[in-house]
Design a protein around this motif. Structure first.
Motif, short mmCIF file in Angstrom:
data_model
loop_
_atom_site.label_atom_id
_atom_site.label_comp_id
_atom_site.label_asym_id
_atom_site.label_seq_id
_atom_site.Cartn_x
_atom_site.Cartn_y
_atom_site.Cartn_z
N THR A 37 -27.09 50.53 9.52
CA THR A 37 -28.55 50.32 9.57
C THR A 37 -29.16 50.01 8.21
OG1 THR A 37 -29.32 52.61 9.28
CG2 THR A 37 -28.67 51.95 11.51
N ASP A 38 -28.38 50.12 7.13
CA ASP A 38 -28.92 49.76 5.81
C ASP A 38 -29.22 48.27 5.74
OD1 ASP A 38 -28.68 52.34 5.05
OD2 ASP A 38 -27.02 52.03 3.64
N LYS A 39 -30.30 47.93 5.06
CA LYS A 39 -30.67 46.53 4.84
C LYS A 39 -30.63 46.22 3.35
CE LYS A 39 -33.67 45.51 8.81
NZ LYS A 39 -35.04 45.07 9.22
N ILE A 40 -30.26 44.99 3.04
CA ILE A 40 -30.30 44.52 1.67
C ILE A 40 -31.05 43.19 1.62
CG2 ILE A 40 -28.16 45.66 0.96
CD1 ILE A 40 -26.74 43.02 1.26
N THR A 41 -31.63 42.88 0.49
CA THR A 41 -32.32 41.61 0.31
C THR A 41 -31.65 40.82 -0.81
OG1 THR A 41 -33.90 42.65 -1.21
CG2 THR A 41 -34.53 42.51 1.13
N PHE A 42 -31.78 39.51 -0.73
CA PHE A 42 -31.10 38.60 -1.66
C PHE A 42 -32.11 37.80 -2.47
CE2 PHE A 42 -28.40 39.15 2.08
CZ PHE A 42 -27.20 39.55 1.49
N SER B 17 -30.12 40.98 5.11
CA SER B 17 -29.05 41.20 6.07
C SER B 17 -28.94 42.70 6.31
CB SER B 17 -27.72 40.64 5.56
OG SER B 17 -26.73 40.68 6.57
N GLN B 18 -28.45 43.06 7.50
CA GLN B 18 -28.35 44.47 7.88
C GLN B 18 -26.92 44.81 8.27
OE1 GLN B 18 -30.68 45.69 11.30
NE2 GLN B 18 -30.84 47.79 10.53
N CYS B 19 -26.47 46.00 7.87
CA CYS B 19 -25.14 46.50 8.22
C CYS B 19 -25.18 47.06 9.64
CB CYS B 19 -24.72 47.58 7.22
SG CYS B 19 -23.12 48.34 7.59
N LEU B 20 -24.33 46.52 10.52
CA LEU B 20 -24.30 46.94 11.92
C LEU B 20 -23.18 47.95 12.17
CD1 LEU B 20 -24.89 43.51 13.70
CD2 LEU B 20 -26.58 45.14 12.82
N GLU B 21 -23.20 48.54 13.36
CA GLU B 21 -22.22 49.56 13.73
C GLU B 21 -20.80 49.02 13.80
OE1 GLU B 21 -22.33 52.70 14.10
OE2 GLU B 21 -24.47 53.14 14.04
N ASP B 22 -20.64 47.71 14.03
CA ASP B 22 -19.29 47.13 14.15
C ASP B 22 -18.76 46.64 12.80
OD1 ASP B 22 -20.89 44.95 13.72
OD2 ASP B 22 -20.23 43.82 15.47
N HIS B 23 -19.33 47.14 11.70
CA HIS B 23 -18.87 46.82 10.35
C HIS B 23 -19.14 45.37 9.96
CE1 HIS B 23 -16.02 50.43 9.72
NE2 HIS B 23 -16.72 50.65 10.83
N THR B 24 -20.14 44.73 10.55
CA THR B 24 -20.48 43.35 10.19
C THR B 24 -21.91 43.29 9.68
OG1 THR B 24 -21.25 42.82 12.42
CG2 THR B 24 -18.90 42.43 11.92
N TRP B 25 -22.18 42.22 8.94
CA TRP B 25 -23.52 41.96 8.42
C TRP B 25 -24.20 40.91 9.30
CZ3 TRP B 25 -25.75 44.71 4.59
CH2 TRP B 25 -24.93 45.40 3.70
N GLN B 26 -25.44 41.18 9.66
CA GLN B 26 -26.25 40.21 10.39
C GLN B 26 -27.67 40.23 9.86
OE1 GLN B 26 -25.48 37.90 12.55
NE2 GLN B 26 -23.29 38.45 12.63
N PRO B 27 -28.29 39.08 9.63
CA PRO B 27 -27.71 37.73 9.69
C PRO B 27 -26.64 37.54 8.61
CG PRO B 27 -30.14 37.69 9.59
CD PRO B 27 -29.71 39.08 9.25
N PRO B 28 -25.85 36.46 8.72
CA PRO B 28 -24.81 36.21 7.72
C PRO B 28 -25.41 36.06 6.32
CG PRO B 28 -24.52 34.79 9.64
CD PRO B 28 -25.85 35.45 9.79
N PHE B 29 -24.58 36.31 5.32
CA PHE B 29 -25.04 36.19 3.94
C PHE B 29 -25.49 34.75 3.65
CE2 PHE B 29 -21.93 39.77 2.61
CZ PHE B 29 -22.82 40.70 3.12
N PRO B 30 -26.55 34.59 2.88
CA PRO B 30 -26.98 33.24 2.49
C PRO B 30 -26.13 32.74 1.33
CG PRO B 30 -28.41 34.86 1.48
CD PRO B 30 -27.43 35.64 2.33
N ILE B 31 -26.45 31.55 0.86
CA ILE B 31 -25.83 31.00 -0.34
C ILE B 31 -26.93 30.57 -1.30
CG2 ILE B 31 -23.76 30.21 0.86
CD1 ILE B 31 -24.91 27.38 0.75
#
Length: 250
Positions: free
Chosen positions: A99-104, A118-132
């Protein structure tokens, strides 16, 4: 099936005790190691417990020497893999939990492409995907078939101009500007003018037969070109095409 406890590692064998012949797997704290037989080969997989994520190769194989081959993984505290942003930064300095969120944010001279968070989900993935972070400068532009551009500066704010080879007309935007890493318009094309309709061509040329005053005839000729939606380039192409057609009949 039976269980073994090695340090903080839980080992689960999904094969019969009589078939168990491999050594103890390398210990990985805060994980479960599951061993099973797949097509005659014994494979083992590390699964991190909740709150940890796997770093390294998660699957090992039991070789002929009854040893587990492959590099040892680790289960690191934090629910999601560490975020990555080349030419930019994010507001996280430690393990990330569910549930942690980070900003870029991108460095100067770079523009963010994608989501700014992007936010850390329960399935160990980040959503939305990281930008570039994409450079605000543009790459070399393409050349249309039978065309070219002039300009050798592709940095932010620079401009280039497209031209066509003789006998072709430009379709699209001639002058383009580098804006935030992208050229301002799509690549133009260079097309050969189509022969003018016979009736339109004859109507325009009749101006010279109807008026002996050259100035008046020229004025009428240009007016008729405009009425027929013809350009001088199209007229030139039509006359050359007509000339070639006549030669072919001789």
């Amino acid at each position: 099936m039976f269980f073994r406890f090695v340090c903080c590692l839980v080992v689960v064998w999904l094969i019969s005790a009589s078939d168990e012949s491999c050594s103890e797997p390398p210990p990985v704290n805060n994980s479960i190691f599951v061993a099973k037989e797949v097509e005659g080969q014994i494979l083992g997989t590390y699964l991190c417990i909740k709150g940890y994520h796997l770093v390294g190769e998660k699957t090992l194989s039991c070789n002929a020497s009854k040893e587990w081959s492959g590099p040892t993984a680790k289960c690191r505290l934090g629910h999601c893999p560490d975020p990555v942003l080349v030419n930019g930064e994010f507001n996280s300095s430690g393990p990330v939990n569910a549930t942690d969120k980070i900003t870029f944010k991108c460095d100067d001279d770079y523009i963010l492409k994608g989501s700014s968070w992007s936010q850390c989900l329960e399935d160990h993935t980040w959503q939305p995907p990281f930008p570039i972070c994409k450079s605000r400068d543009c790459g070399p532009p393409g050349n249309p078939l039978h065309g070219y551009f002039e300009g050798n500066d592709f940095t932010r704010g620079s401009t280039i101009t497209y031209y066509c080879e003789e006998g072709y007309r430009l379709v699209g935007t001639q002058d383009q500007r580098c804006v935030d890493g992208e050229w301002s318009s799509a690549l133009p094309s260079c097309e050969a003018p189509k022969p003018a309709p016979r009736t339109a061509l004859e109507k325009a040329l009749l101006a010279f037969q109807e008026n002996k005053d050259l100035c008046k005839a020229t004025e009428d000729f240009m007016q008729r070109l405009k009425e027929c939606n013809l350009t001088m380039e199209e007229l030139k192409y039509s006359l050359e095409w007509k000339k070639a057609e006549l030669k072919g009949k001789m």
